[in-house]
Every structure is written in C-alpha cells, then in structure tokens.
Write a protein that holds these residues in place. Structure first.
Motif, PDB file in Angstrom:
ATOM      1  N   PRO A 170     -12.643-147.606  89.585  1.00  9.90           N
ATOM      2  CA  PRO A 170     -11.823-146.437  89.985  1.00  9.90           C
ATOM      3  C   PRO A 170     -12.771-145.435  90.662  1.00  9.90           C
ATOM      4  O   PRO A 170     -13.768-145.019  90.480  1.00  9.90           O
ATOM      5  N   VAL A 171     -11.743-144.882  91.767  1.00 11.07           N
ATOM      6  CA  VAL A 171     -12.298-143.967  92.932  1.00 11.07           C
ATOM      7  C   VAL A 171     -11.443-142.727  92.848  1.00 11.07           C
ATOM      8  O   VAL A 171     -10.175-142.979  93.157  1.00 11.07           O
TER       9      VAL A 171
ATOM     10  N   ALA B  77     -22.975-140.601  85.021  1.00 17.32           N
ATOM     11  CA  ALA B  77     -22.278-141.780  84.555  1.00 17.32           C
ATOM     12  C   ALA B  77     -21.557-142.455  85.507  1.00 17.32           C
ATOM     13  O   ALA B  77     -21.140-143.535  85.450  1.00 17.32           O
ATOM     14  N   LEU B  78     -21.659-141.825  86.889  1.00 18.82           N
ATOM     15  CA  LEU B  78     -20.905-142.482  88.139  1.00 18.82           C
ATOM     16  C   LEU B  78     -21.899-143.259  88.804  1.00 18.82           C
ATOM     17  O   LEU B  78     -22.976-143.396  88.927  1.00 18.82           O
ATOM     18  N   LYS B  79     -21.075-144.581  89.472  1.00 23.40           N
ATOM     19  CA  LYS B  79     -21.627-145.489  90.331  1.00 23.40           C
ATOM     20  C   LYS B  79     -22.250-144.574  91.794  1.00 23.40           C
ATOM     21  O   LYS B  79     -23.216-144.833  92.239  1.00 23.40           O
ATOM     22  N   SER B  80     -21.198-143.900  92.092  1.00 21.53           N
ATOM     23  CA  SER B  80     -21.478-142.690  93.434  1.00 21.53           C
ATOM     24  C   SER B  80     -21.016-141.585  93.127  1.00 21.53           C
ATOM     25  O   SER B  80     -19.944-141.343  92.564  1.00 21.53           O
ATOM     26  N   PHE B  81     -21.542-140.876  94.038  1.00 20.42           N
ATOM     27  CA  PHE B  81     -21.042-139.421  94.017  1.00 20.42           C
ATOM     28  C   PHE B  81     -21.211-138.583  95.419  1.00 20.42           C
ATOM     29  O   PHE B  81     -22.235-138.947  96.032  1.00 20.42           O
TER      30      PHE B  81
ATOM     31  N   CYS C  76     -15.685-139.544  93.489  1.00 21.28           N
ATOM     32  CA  CYS C  76     -16.479-139.859  92.422  1.00 21.28           C
ATOM     33  C   CYS C  76     -16.032-141.406  92.239  1.00 21.28           C
ATOM     34  O   CYS C  76     -14.984-141.613  91.807  1.00 21.28           O
ATOM     35  N   THR C  77     -16.821-142.223  92.496  1.00 21.56           N
ATOM     36  CA  THR C  77     -16.622-143.911  92.135  1.00 21.56           C
ATOM     37  C   THR C  77     -17.247-144.106  90.560  1.00 21.56           C
ATOM     38  O   THR C  77     -18.461-143.959  90.506  1.00 21.56           O
ATOM     39  N   LEU C  78     -16.520-144.703  89.977  1.00 23.45           N
ATOM     40  CA  LEU C  78     -16.792-145.057  88.446  1.00 23.45           C
ATOM     41  C   LEU C  78     -17.603-146.398  88.482  1.00 23.45           C
ATOM     42  O   LEU C  78     -17.365-147.177  89.584  1.00 23.45           O
ATOM     43  N   GLN C  79     -18.059-146.887  87.527  1.00 25.29           N
ATOM     44  CA  GLN C  79     -18.709-148.222  87.308  1.00 25.29           C
ATOM     45  C   GLN C  79     -17.538-149.189  87.186  1.00 25.29           C
ATOM     46  O   GLN C  79     -16.251-148.814  86.841  1.00 25.29           O
ATOM     47  N   ARG C  80     -17.776-150.220  87.757  1.00 27.57           N
ATOM     48  CA  ARG C  80     -16.844-151.607  87.882  1.00 27.57           C
ATOM     49  C   ARG C  80     -16.663-151.778  86.412  1.00 27.57           C
ATOM     50  O   ARG C  80     -17.633-152.061  85.621  1.00 27.57           O
TER      51      ARG C  80
END
Length: 242
Positions: A124-125, A96-100, A110-114
């Motif tokens: 959120p990072v 579910a993360l934008k990047s890991f 962990c960068t969450l979706q905008r």
C-alpha cells in the motif's frame, strides 16, 4: 376453386381449373432483423454496485505533565511537540514503513511493507497531509493505491479511500489530555462474481466489522507510540546532544 373436365377425342379427359377461382398468394413480408451496435462493456459497467464501508474511533488519554522545577521551569506542551519534525515521523510511524518521502511541505508519501497473500503481493502506498495548528493536528489521506502484482494494481481502479485523524489537546495543568478522533471511509466497487449476485449489505456488514477491528487495534498503538516519542523529545530538549 372449381374443377372442370372436358372430353377430348381419342378417349381422353382433360381437367382444368377456372382462372378466376385460383387464390392469389401474396408474398410474405420479409422479417427485418434489428442489428445492435457491437459496443464493448466491461463487467464493472454492467454490474455497478458499490459498497460503502466506514469505521471510526475516538480515544482520550491523560498527558504527563512535562514542566515546572523538574524540567528547568520550561513548559513543553504536546502542541509544541506535534509541530516538530520528529512528531511527524511519530504520527506517520516511519519506522514501520518501507519508504518515506516528503513530496512538498506537509505532504508525505508512505510506502508500507509488502503483504503476501497466496500468489499475490502488494505494498500500500499512501499520500498523507499533516496540518499542525496551535489547537490541533490533522492527518488526512489524499490517495491510496497498491503496488505489486498486476492483479492487485488493477484494484486501484475499483476503490477509493479516505482517512482523517484529528488530534486535539487541552494543556491545563490540572487536567492535560490528548484526544484522537479517527475516521476511515472506503468505497468499494463490486464487479466480480459471486459478489455481484449478492446484496450490497453482504459486503458492507463484514467489511465494516473488519475496518472497525483494524481501528480498534491501531489507535491505541498509535497513542502509545506517540506518548513514548513525546517523552523522548522532551528529554532531548532539556538535555540536548552536543
């Protein structure tokens, strides 16, 4: 003060004042003006209010018994799974993360979706540390910030957050279970109107309700996803892909 008159020739009268009777008028003292140094203060420094928000959720679920003759005589306990790299991805919900990104051993970014709200957007990072042991596995949030609109990034200076998720288990064959204990704390600086005009409780009460509702929704979803990934991992161990 005495007024005197004298007759002068040619029909003229002359008025005069006695010099000894003239009052002495003292000059008024100059009123001094105190100058205040022109120091600039931010609005947050002049109105320092902090709301302490918190929420917690503890849940315990029964674990399936993966072992015995049906599994080749192997005992594949939840502790073994949670020390495996695939369990780290399940705990952090990387799908579910934008990047890991792995920053160092046991520490991940962990960068969450905008998220878009009106004209603002932010992602959120989170920097998280995962510490597995033979008895439990702990996920701690080391930092939290927002990336996106400038006004949202400015909020990074006005809050701090802490999260701790501890998973513990009992692997007795009769009653195997997994327990999750999540605690979330947020310290929010109140520096904008009209919130600075309100008591801190006016922010804390709805904030606590919101955080509690968030945990009440996310913790069961986390457990459900964790059990699914645990089951998938067990079958991969029994039937490895060539």
């Amino acid at each position: 003060m005495i007024l005197t008159t004298k007759w002068h020739g040619r029909g003229h009268w002359c008025a005069s004042f006695s010099s000894t009777d003239i009052p002495v008028i003292k000059p008024r003292k100059k009123i001094g003006v105190i100058k205040v140094a022109n120091e600039s203060y931010t609005e947050s420094e002049l109105n320092t209010k902090k709301a302490n928000l918190s929420a917690s959720r503890k849940e315990r679920i029964q674990l399936p018994n993966y072992g015995g003759d049906n599994y080749g005589g192997k005992k594949l306990h939840i502790g073994e799974f949670l020390s495996h790299p695939s369990a780290i991805e399940a705990l952090l919900n990387t799908n579910a993360l934008k990047s890991f990104q792995c920053l160092c051993p046991n520490t991940y970014r962990c960068t969450l979706q905008r998220v878009k709200l009106l004209n603002f957007e932010a992602a959120p990072v989170l920097d998280l540390r995962v510490t597995p042991t033979n008895e439990d596995c702990t996920v701690e949030m080391l930092s939290c910030k927002f990336e996106g609109s400038k006004i949202m990034e400015h909020q990074n200076n006005h809050f701090t957050a802490f999260m701790r998720n501890r998973l513990s288990w009992d692997t007795n064959d009769a009653d195997s279970f997994l327990e999750v204990d999540v605690k979330l704390n947020l310290i929010l600086e109140i520096y904008t109107r009209p919130f600075t005009m309100m008591p801190v409780s006016a922010v804390e009460r709805p904030g606590n309700l919101m955080l509690q509702a968030l945990l009440d929704r996310l913790v069961p979803l986390l457990l459900q996803q964790l059990l699914q990934d645990y089951c998938k991992w067990v079958h991969q161990q029994l039937d490895p892909v060539p």
